[in-house]
Design a protein around this motif. Structure first.
Motif, mmCIF file in Angstrom:
data_model
loop_
_atom_site.group_PDB
_atom_site.id
_atom_site.type_symbol
_atom_site.label_atom_id
_atom_site.label_comp_id
_atom_site.label_asym_id
_atom_site.label_seq_id
_atom_site.Cartn_x
_atom_site.Cartn_y
_atom_site.Cartn_z
ATOM 1 N N PHE A 63 26.971 -28.294 7.636
ATOM 2 C CA PHE A 63 26.562 -29.539 8.275
ATOM 3 C C PHE A 63 26.494 -29.111 9.820
ATOM 4 O O PHE A 63 26.485 -30.457 10.788
ATOM 5 N N VAL A 64 26.383 -27.959 10.124
ATOM 6 C CA VAL A 64 25.989 -27.881 11.684
ATOM 7 C C VAL A 64 24.797 -28.491 12.216
ATOM 8 O O VAL A 64 24.951 -29.309 13.182
ATOM 9 N N ARG A 108 23.510 -31.397 11.037
ATOM 10 C CA ARG A 108 23.818 -32.800 10.907
ATOM 11 C C ARG A 108 24.818 -32.981 12.145
ATOM 12 O O ARG A 108 24.561 -34.220 12.641
ATOM 13 N N ILE A 109 25.858 -32.356 12.376
ATOM 14 C CA ILE A 109 26.729 -32.613 13.459
ATOM 15 C C ILE A 109 25.878 -32.735 14.892
ATOM 16 O O ILE A 109 25.907 -33.760 15.366
ATOM 17 N N ASP A 112 23.646 -36.027 14.385
ATOM 18 C CA ASP A 112 24.199 -37.095 14.749
ATOM 19 C C ASP A 112 25.004 -37.379 16.207
ATOM 20 O O ASP A 112 25.328 -38.755 16.427
ATOM 21 N N ARG A 113 25.112 -36.366 16.884
ATOM 22 C CA ARG A 113 25.757 -36.492 18.207
ATOM 23 C C ARG A 113 24.474 -36.732 19.024
ATOM 24 O O ARG A 113 24.858 -36.843 20.424
ATOM 25 N N THR A 158 33.856 -29.079 15.780
ATOM 26 C CA THR A 158 34.122 -30.290 15.302
ATOM 27 C C THR A 158 34.803 -31.254 16.248
ATOM 28 O O THR A 158 34.949 -32.519 15.906
ATOM 29 N N GLN A 206 33.517 -32.570 22.163
ATOM 30 C CA GLN A 206 32.434 -33.061 22.357
ATOM 31 C C GLN A 206 31.815 -32.525 23.638
ATOM 32 O O GLN A 206 31.578 -33.209 24.889
ATOM 33 N N PHE A 238 29.572 -26.577 21.594
ATOM 34 C CA PHE A 238 28.973 -26.703 20.309
ATOM 35 C C PHE A 238 27.940 -25.527 19.989
ATOM 36 O O PHE A 238 27.940 -24.924 18.918
ATOM 37 N N VAL A 283 33.431 -35.029 4.759
ATOM 38 C CA VAL A 283 32.650 -35.836 5.735
ATOM 39 C C VAL A 283 32.598 -37.330 5.534
ATOM 40 O O VAL A 283 32.401 -37.966 6.290
ATOM 41 N N TYR A 294 33.345 -35.405 10.683
ATOM 42 C CA TYR A 294 33.450 -34.268 11.212
ATOM 43 C C TYR A 294 34.700 -33.520 11.491
ATOM 44 O O TYR A 294 34.974 -32.381 11.372
ATOM 45 N N GLN A 295 35.583 -34.486 12.002
ATOM 46 C CA GLN A 295 36.954 -33.962 12.552
ATOM 47 C C GLN A 295 37.721 -33.382 11.476
ATOM 48 O O GLN A 295 38.287 -32.314 11.488
#
Length: 406
Positions: A241-242, A244-245, A248-249, A302, A305, A310, A364, A369-370
């Motif tokens: 999911f890297v 996607r993270i 999504d950010r 995760t 921010q 990241f 998820v 993600y957290q």
């Protein structure tokens, strides 16, 4: 200029050894493509392009990896009894057919079946490949070379994969996978002889004896196998999911693709360092440091921010796994000289990787993600405990068993 028969035979043996090693490195890349392709496979292709839910996408990759686990569990105890070349060629041929068929189908059930068949084929071949590496004169060095080759392969997949999927669709990615497994099958057919040796001019790469094949695998090895399984679970959960993270950010396709290219480039570093530091770092200390690094990096990806944090954590994430596993590979090769434990390498890795994408998708969906990051951290703690037990058992074993008996 004349050449003696002895020199000609020596040169021929060295050439065969180099060809066999090259075939194993290519096969390692094809069989381990999930390790470098998960973000593109799950995030860009199955979720981003095909519109599958995270849990659905995770299930497909889980079926592929479960197929690898099943094949490895069946073949590993029988390593050395079947012709290696035929097993490797046949396994990758099945994987090639499965990936090529995925280009033509769109039904989810058929996609699931083909993912499972592809995993069975790739896992069968990969088990034999890792068993042969374990029987080489220097398993640590050979596996480090395989890690370097996988890093180069990762640059190609992570650098071009998202762009190809964006422009040509998810099915095109499966064509690339089919080309990788087909290349591995051809290389094994051309360069791996019936003797199943990695380098035929080295006595240490001879086939395991019947006594070695019948002897039980040392109990201390199982803790290492369990520990690397936990690390692979953590690796697959987060790495799936890297992509996607990042998207999504709001980091954007260009930034996320650059980060994935950075992953591939950095993955060239750990195998080289592992080869250079083989005699300088104690394997036990490396094994304990690996899960700790995973825990810290997972929380950075995760929970914080920050684009720069990241990017750093994502780039070095897989490298931690590669570096740690190289030292474990060499350690297990010393503890079990039959090659059977290392023939189970796909099972060690893929049993965690098989669960990872599906479990991550469910997490998820349920807690974001957290929640995913916290679960990855918990799994890393389990890996640390396994390696701590392995180090303790290995130290006691070294104290009890005289060095002259090795």
């Amino acid at each position: 200029m004349s050449h003696s028969p002895h020199n000609i035979r020596t040169a021929s043996a060295e050439a065969r050894g180099r060809g066999a090693t090259a075939a194993l490195l290519i096969a390692h890349c094809a069989g381990m493509l999930d390790l470098v392709a998960l973000p593109v496979w799950v995030g860009a292709a199955l979720i981003g392009s095909m519109g599958l839910a995270p849990a659905q996408a995770g299930l497909l990759v889980t079926l592929f990896l479960a197929g690898q686990v099943m094949a490895s569990l069946v073949l590993a105890p029988r390593f050395g009894r079947w012709p290696a070349q035929r097993v490797i060629v046949g396994g990758f041929a099945l994987a090639t057919l499965a990936f090529a068929s995925l280009f033509l189908v769109q039904t989810y059930v058929l996609m699931a079946l083909l993912h499972a068949l592809g995993g069975i084929g790739a896992g069968t071949a990969l088990s034999c490949v890792h068993g042969l590496m374990g029987r080489s004169a220097n398993p640590h060095r050979v596996f480090a070379m395989a890690g370097l080759a996988l890093g180069l392969f990762g640059i190609l997949v992570l650098g071009s994969g998202p762009v190809i999927v964006e422009k040509a669709g998810a099915a095109t990615l499966f064509v690339l996978f089919a080309l990788a497994t087909f290349t591995a099958a051809v290389a094994a057919l051309m360069w791996l002889g019936q003797s199943q040796s990695v380098a035929e001019n080295q006595a240490d790469s001879s086939a395991p004896t019947s006594t070695q094949l019948k002897a039980p695998i040392p109990k201390v090895v199982w803790m290492g196998m369990l520990g690397i399984g936990c690390m692979s679970l953590a690796n697959a959960m987060l790495f799936s999911f890297v992509e996607r993270i990042g998207m999504d950010r709001g980091y954007g396709l260009q930034t996320v693709t650059s980060i994935l290219i950075g992953v591939g480039l950095f993955n060239l570093v750990p195998p080289v360092l592992a080869a250079l530091l083989e005699k300088r770092l104690a394997a036990g200390r490396v094994l304990l440091a690996g899960p700790v690094c995973q825990l810290l990096l997972a929380l950075a990806v995760t929970q914080v921010q920050s684009l720069w944090l990241f990017a750093f954590a994502a780039v070095v994430w897989v490298g931690v796994m590669i570096f740690t596993h190289t030292f474990l590979f060499g350690l297990i090769a010393r503890l079990d000289t039959s090659g059977r434990a290392l023939a189970a390498t796909p099972a060690m890795l893929m049993i965690g990787s098989a669960i990872g994408p599906l479990l991550a998708g469910v997490l998820v969906d349920a807690s974001g993600y957290q929640g995913l990051g916290l679960m990855v951290a918990m799994v890393a703690v389990l890996a640390f405990g396994c390696f701590l037990r392995l180090q303790w058992a290995t130290d006691n074993r070294a104290a009890v068993v005289p060095r002259s008996s090795h």
